[in-house]
Design a protein around this motif. Structure first.
Motif, mmCIF file in Angstrom:
data_model
loop_
_atom_site.group_PDB
_atom_site.id
_atom_site.type_symbol
_atom_site.label_atom_id
_atom_site.label_comp_id
_atom_site.label_asym_id
_atom_site.label_seq_id
_atom_site.Cartn_x
_atom_site.Cartn_y
_atom_site.Cartn_z
ATOM 1 N N HIS A 189 0.746 -1.085 -0.306
ATOM 2 C CA HIS A 189 -0.488 0.134 -0.020
ATOM 3 C C HIS A 189 0.741 0.977 0.160
ATOM 4 C CE1 HIS A 189 -3.794 -2.173 0.503
ATOM 5 N NE2 HIS A 189 -2.933 -3.109 1.192
ATOM 6 N N HIS A 194 6.024 6.983 -3.320
ATOM 7 C CA HIS A 194 7.386 6.738 -2.874
ATOM 8 C C HIS A 194 7.971 5.942 -3.967
ATOM 9 C CE1 HIS A 194 3.822 6.696 0.620
ATOM 10 N NE2 HIS A 194 4.991 6.302 1.569
ATOM 11 N N LEU A 212 23.748 5.279 0.526
ATOM 12 C CA LEU A 212 23.298 4.853 1.894
ATOM 13 C C LEU A 212 24.446 4.034 2.516
ATOM 14 C CD1 LEU A 212 19.808 2.570 1.847
ATOM 15 C CD2 LEU A 212 20.945 4.546 3.224
ATOM 16 N N ARG A 297 19.255 -1.815 13.345
ATOM 17 C CA ARG A 297 19.178 -1.476 12.302
ATOM 18 C C ARG A 297 19.993 -0.872 10.920
ATOM 19 N NH1 ARG A 297 17.012 3.596 14.592
ATOM 20 N NH2 ARG A 297 15.157 2.338 16.297
ATOM 21 N N ASP A 323 6.434 -3.712 6.669
ATOM 22 C CA ASP A 323 7.577 -2.913 6.969
ATOM 23 C C ASP A 323 6.904 -1.601 7.401
ATOM 24 O OD1 ASP A 323 10.426 -1.534 5.704
ATOM 25 O OD2 ASP A 323 10.599 -1.781 7.918
ATOM 26 N N TYR A 325 8.906 0.171 9.778
ATOM 27 C CA TYR A 325 9.989 0.152 10.363
ATOM 28 C C TYR A 325 10.530 1.298 9.364
ATOM 29 C CZ TYR A 325 9.099 -3.437 13.587
ATOM 30 O OH TYR A 325 8.421 -4.365 14.027
ATOM 31 N N GLY A 326 10.371 1.256 7.796
ATOM 32 C CA GLY A 326 10.371 1.658 7.022
ATOM 33 C C GLY A 326 11.873 1.549 6.275
ATOM 34 N N PRO A 350 10.791 4.706 1.416
ATOM 35 C CA PRO A 350 9.741 5.916 2.855
ATOM 36 C C PRO A 350 10.342 7.485 1.912
ATOM 37 C CG PRO A 350 10.996 4.517 4.233
ATOM 38 C CD PRO A 350 11.218 4.182 2.427
ATOM 39 N N PRO A 351 9.377 8.498 1.859
ATOM 40 C CA PRO A 351 9.442 9.829 0.495
ATOM 41 C C PRO A 351 10.989 9.878 0.946
ATOM 42 C CG PRO A 351 7.049 9.189 1.986
ATOM 43 C CD PRO A 351 8.028 8.201 2.148
ATOM 44 N N ASN A 352 11.391 10.646 2.109
ATOM 45 C CA ASN A 352 12.707 10.991 1.890
ATOM 46 C C ASN A 352 13.714 10.683 1.895
ATOM 47 O OD1 ASN A 352 12.642 8.547 4.194
ATOM 48 N ND2 ASN A 352 14.472 10.236 5.466
ATOM 49 N N LYS B 99 -3.516 0.447 5.771
ATOM 50 C CA LYS B 99 -2.870 1.628 5.759
ATOM 51 C C LYS B 99 -1.442 1.768 5.081
ATOM 52 C CE LYS B 99 -0.485 1.709 10.149
ATOM 53 N NZ LYS B 99 -0.359 2.571 10.868
ATOM 54 N N LEU B 100 -1.182 3.195 4.088
ATOM 55 C CA LEU B 100 0.383 3.378 3.360
ATOM 56 C C LEU B 100 1.181 2.508 4.558
ATOM 57 C CD1 LEU B 100 0.643 6.470 2.267
ATOM 58 C CD2 LEU B 100 0.355 4.778 1.348
ATOM 59 N N VAL B 101 1.856 1.974 3.225
ATOM 60 C CA VAL B 101 3.009 0.737 4.599
ATOM 61 C C VAL B 101 4.061 1.037 5.340
ATOM 62 C CG1 VAL B 101 5.303 -1.075 4.027
ATOM 63 C CG2 VAL B 101 2.526 -1.114 3.004
ATOM 64 N N TYR B 102 4.610 2.137 4.353
ATOM 65 C CA TYR B 102 5.920 3.563 4.360
ATOM 66 C C TYR B 102 4.915 4.449 5.765
ATOM 67 C CZ TYR B 102 9.014 0.878 1.555
ATOM 68 O OH TYR B 102 9.497 -0.536 0.934
ATOM 69 N N PRO B 103 5.810 4.619 6.759
ATOM 70 C CA PRO B 103 6.276 5.746 6.894
ATOM 71 C C PRO B 103 7.302 6.944 5.929
ATOM 72 C CG PRO B 103 8.147 4.001 7.962
ATOM 73 C CD PRO B 103 7.419 3.494 7.041
ATOM 74 N N ASN B 104 7.676 8.056 6.452
ATOM 75 C CA ASN B 104 7.930 9.392 6.463
ATOM 76 C C ASN B 104 9.169 8.866 5.897
ATOM 77 O OD1 ASN B 104 6.343 11.198 4.341
ATOM 78 N ND2 ASN B 104 5.000 11.577 6.019
ATOM 79 N N LYS B 105 9.345 8.688 7.497
ATOM 80 C CA LYS B 105 11.062 8.405 7.500
ATOM 81 C C LYS B 105 11.627 6.679 8.165
ATOM 82 C CE LYS B 105 12.480 13.287 8.809
ATOM 83 N NZ LYS B 105 13.357 13.515 8.212
ATOM 84 N N THR B 106 13.149 6.868 7.094
ATOM 85 C CA THR B 106 13.817 5.591 7.304
ATOM 86 C C THR B 106 13.969 5.964 9.040
ATOM 87 O OG1 THR B 106 15.238 6.198 6.833
ATOM 88 C CG2 THR B 106 13.877 5.565 5.050
ATOM 89 N N TYR B 107 14.216 5.082 9.500
ATOM 90 C CA TYR B 107 15.453 4.972 11.085
ATOM 91 C C TYR B 107 16.881 4.818 10.894
ATOM 92 C CZ TYR B 107 14.846 -0.039 11.351
ATOM 93 O OH TYR B 107 15.709 -1.511 10.358
ATOM 94 N N PHE B 108 16.720 4.975 9.229
ATOM 95 C CA PHE B 108 18.019 4.498 9.035
ATOM 96 C C PHE B 108 18.527 5.605 8.633
ATOM 97 C CE2 PHE B 108 17.667 3.869 5.039
ATOM 98 C CZ PHE B 108 17.116 2.883 5.098
ATOM 99 N N VAL B 110 20.160 8.107 5.805
ATOM 100 C CA VAL B 110 19.974 8.305 4.702
ATOM 101 C C VAL B 110 21.176 9.692 4.518
ATOM 102 C CG1 VAL B 110 18.139 8.955 2.194
ATOM 103 C CG2 VAL B 110 17.272 8.401 4.237
#
Lengths: 494, 494
Positions: A189, A194, A212, A297, A323, A325-326, A350-352, B99-108, B110
């Motif tokens: 989704h 994305h 990365l 992480r 996922d 957690y992104g 993820p968008p960022n 809902k959308l799978v991805y959050p706006n930020k990755t936790y690692f 970038v």
């Protein structure tokens, strides 16, 4: 007048249109000096009579000459060869060299160390027939469908906006259709923001690696594995840690061992039909991998380019679909759906991360092929891709079974393999100490190209007991012929 | 039978072929459960009668269903809905998210610092008309010619080899034709092995920067200059040294000053129609630049993307044509010849550099669009590109003169410019302290988009007194309309 008619040779059997033959003939004589600047040309009517062509043909030829600035037109007076000829005669900055300009070496340092491990594609060597490493059948490629879309581009109003610079992230239409397609087929989704459209899965891997990985970072990949990804990681200066792969996919015990010892930045995995061993990562390992990524992480590149080609049972939903957690960068491609030469892939993240990858893409090659992306968007929208995938899956499924049968029947005592769940190739082991290199050599002498077991392991000197044998691109007759030669080659070696 | 006929709605006015409407209708009812697995379908003759369509239409629909595995065919018995339906029902690895799978930020991390200076393309804002920064007219793009070549690809025997993986260096045919074209137009005596086909000039700049620059290396570029190149250099971690540019091109005194102080690795120059000031690097400076490169051992990127568009006098042969030391990397593009959205460029350099660049390209995106490259090779071979260039040059030449006249007549007291020798834009200075930003704002309120003078200098906060005004993409009416608004905007500001 008679004079000019005599200079021009018209040959209606040629592919070049007659009006261009006339125009080019006149240009040729202007260049040679036979026709002088500022001299008059005959009227179109007179020349048409002389050449025995329709007057409109001469008018078209004169239009062409005018558009190219070879002639001037004076109303009431007629048409004249231009007084100032448009020929290009650039000014030299130094004596123009008669020999090749460039020497073989630059005198400055090119710095090739980072790239020395990369092998370029070899020329094919004229075998009668070949087992490839697992390619789709380009004879099935929906070229006609693509052309149908391209024909629409002849219409200016539709096309003009796609011919200028466009969004670096890729066609908005394609990203919209792709978001829908990924939701329907993969439970992913996501929204168009994305998604980044890339040139095949390879560019997506490259972008993720560039964003990365820094020098001396740690990245995990499987061995045997996909050398195209490994090359990309190594080029960034990162350290590659290799983990083994068994019938359920990569070993997560080995992954956790590494994570306990050092900081891991990135892990690369092919969850469906691991390259080269064709195994599918099982559900339990998928869950554990996501947990490890969360705990230690690291980011995961999920290269799921083979998802759409699964025959034996249902495919498993991507890691990315679970996922929260992104941590997963999901990569896919239409290179196997349409053809390897048609380079369309995508990255979902993820968008960022997508925003950074888009900036990176801008400096690499500005943008993708928008016309191709728009064509692809339409093919997805009207269901052509889904229909094509169903047909191709059915055929490749049949071909897999046929080749497995042929191999068992004709050389069952010398080889061992598991029927792959999907993809384009069988991972086959030679028994009785037979070496892939020897088989490849013997088969080549009999006209069959077949893998010598190279490039599967990161250590290129390591000899593989297995080879990949592609089934998808061959029809029954071809498979029979190739299997027949392979069986004969094996018999000679035993 | 009556039952199935009633389920299907055929609408011959739709674009979807009737046979697909029938097939899709049946699939729809299988999915909904109205038609059960293993149940019989009517004969094609009976269904055709019931639906009042030709029997062949129903046969085609059934073929489609069979190809997609929705039906089984038993000779002598008839056609049945498949007992095992082919529907894709992937196995989830976890609860499928709603809902959308991805959050706006990755936790690692970038790591966006290296890319923060890059601006992505902005959406256009719905002006009535626009002066762009100098684009070709996509209405002239030889799309019909390209389509003619693409149509040939419908023929399998021609196409199949271009649909598989191909040489990373680019189409052999295109490199052969390009070597000839570069010899004829630029006095560049090279062979196909000196050429790498890229996605536009941008990818060639990126590859050269990646190969030649490391962190803290020094690279020289002009200011004002081309931000697309500067971004690429900065991203490698190199230090950018800026030199001024006057009416004869970049200042070589400034270049030599820098060379005396530090080791310079690379210099970037646009010899024809410098971006943004449109000046041509004069012959004397060209000779001296080559000598400096030899003396201080730096490489030159000669970005000559504008060579083919020169109107006032003859263009000057490239630096590369006089380079016996292998110091020049020559970069060009067909993005202005065909259209910016059609991405074909090239790099010409000594073979050792080309071989490294080809390896680098392999890991970035594997290869170019071979179908497009083959089409381009044919267009070059049969002279279509040369003919198109002549026509476009003539038209752009006229448009340049028309716009210069309009600007002088309508706002001569407020602006100053030199007629450019070639290219697509005029570098125009506002007089009397008028600021480009103010003009752009005022013009925008009146429906005209025009440059606010941004992105010309490396220091983005620096206000330019000049702006670029493109003339090539506009016809007479459009230029008249745009100039009219611009003149009115200026009057309001004085």
């Amino acid at each position: 007048m008679q004079y000019i008619t005599g200079l021009l040779n018209i040959d209606k059997s040629l592919q070049v249109p007659v009006y261009l033959q006339i125009a080019n003939g006149i240009i040729c004589h202007i260049r040679q000096g036979t026709l002088k600047p500022a001299s008059a040309l005959p009227s179109s009517r007179a020349l048409a009579l002389g050449l025995k062509v329709h007057r409109n043909t001469v008018v078209a030829a004169y239009d062409e000459l005018y558009a190219q600035s070879w002639v001037d037109v004076y109303p009431q007076k007629g048409i004249f060869i231009a007084a100032n000829l448009p020929e290009l005669s650039p000014r030299p900055i130094a004596e123009s060299p008669q020999k090749l300009v460039y020497p073989n070496k630059t005198y400055f340092d090119v710095g090739d160390n980072k790239l020395s491990h990369i092998n370029l594609q070899k020329q094919s060597t004229g075998h009668i027939i070949a087992f490839n490493e697992g390619y789709p059948d380009t004879r099935l490629a929906p070229v006609e469908l693509m052309l149908r879309e391209y024909r629409r581009f002849a219409n200016y109003h539709f096309t003009s906006k796609y011919l200028l610079y466009g969004p670096e992230q890729g066609s908005e239409n394609l990203r919209t259709e792709l978001a829908r397609f990924l939701g329907e087929t993969r439970g992913l989704h996501v929204t168009p923001e994305h998604i980044l459209i890339t040139k095949g899965a390879q560019m997506a891997i490259y972008l993720a690696a560039q964003l990365l990985l820094n020098k001396n970072d740690t990245v995990i990949a499987a061995d045997p594995g996909y050398c195209g990804a490994n090359e990309t990681f190594v080029q960034t200066g990162a350290n590659l840690e290799l983990v083994p792969v068994d019938e359920f996919g990569i070993s997560l015990d080995a992954v956790e061992e590494i994570c306990k010892k050092k900081k891991v930045k990135l892990l690369y995995v092919i969850p469906h039909h691991h390259q080269p061993t064709t195994v599918t990562l099982c559900s339990e390992r998928r869950m554990r991998l996501l947990e490890l990524a969360m705990k230690y992480r690291f980011a995961i590149i999920e290269d799921d380019y083979d998802y759409d080609f699964h025959y034996s049972s249902s495919p498993i939903l991507p890691l990315a679909s679970a996922d929260y957690y992104g941590s997963v960068i999901y990569i896919g491609s239409f290179c196997k759906t349409i053809a390897p030469g048609i380079r369309i892939g995508f990255m979902v993240a993820p968008p960022n991360l997508i925003s950074q990858a888009t900036k990176m893409r801008r400096i690499i090659d500005r943008q993708g092929e928008h016309l191709l992306e728009e064509a692809m968007a339409n093919l997805l929208k009207n269901g052509d891709i889904t229909r094509h995938l169903k047909k191709a899956n059915k055929l490749y499924h049949e071909r897999r079974d046929i080749l497995c049968n042929l191999l068992t029947r004709q050389m069952g005592e010398h080889v061992e393999f598991k029927i792959p769940d999907g993809g384009f190739a069988i991972w086959m082991k030679y028994l009785n100490g037979i070496k892939p290199k020897d088989v490849a050599e013997k088969a080549a002498s009999m006209g069959l190209a077949v893998s010598a077991g190279q490039d599967y392991y990161y250590d290129h000197s390591r000899e593989s007991e297995h080879i990949r044998i592609g089934f998808a691109s061959m029809n029954f007759t071809e498979m029979e012929q190739a299997t027949h030669i392979l069986a004969k080659a094996l018999k000679k070696l035993v």
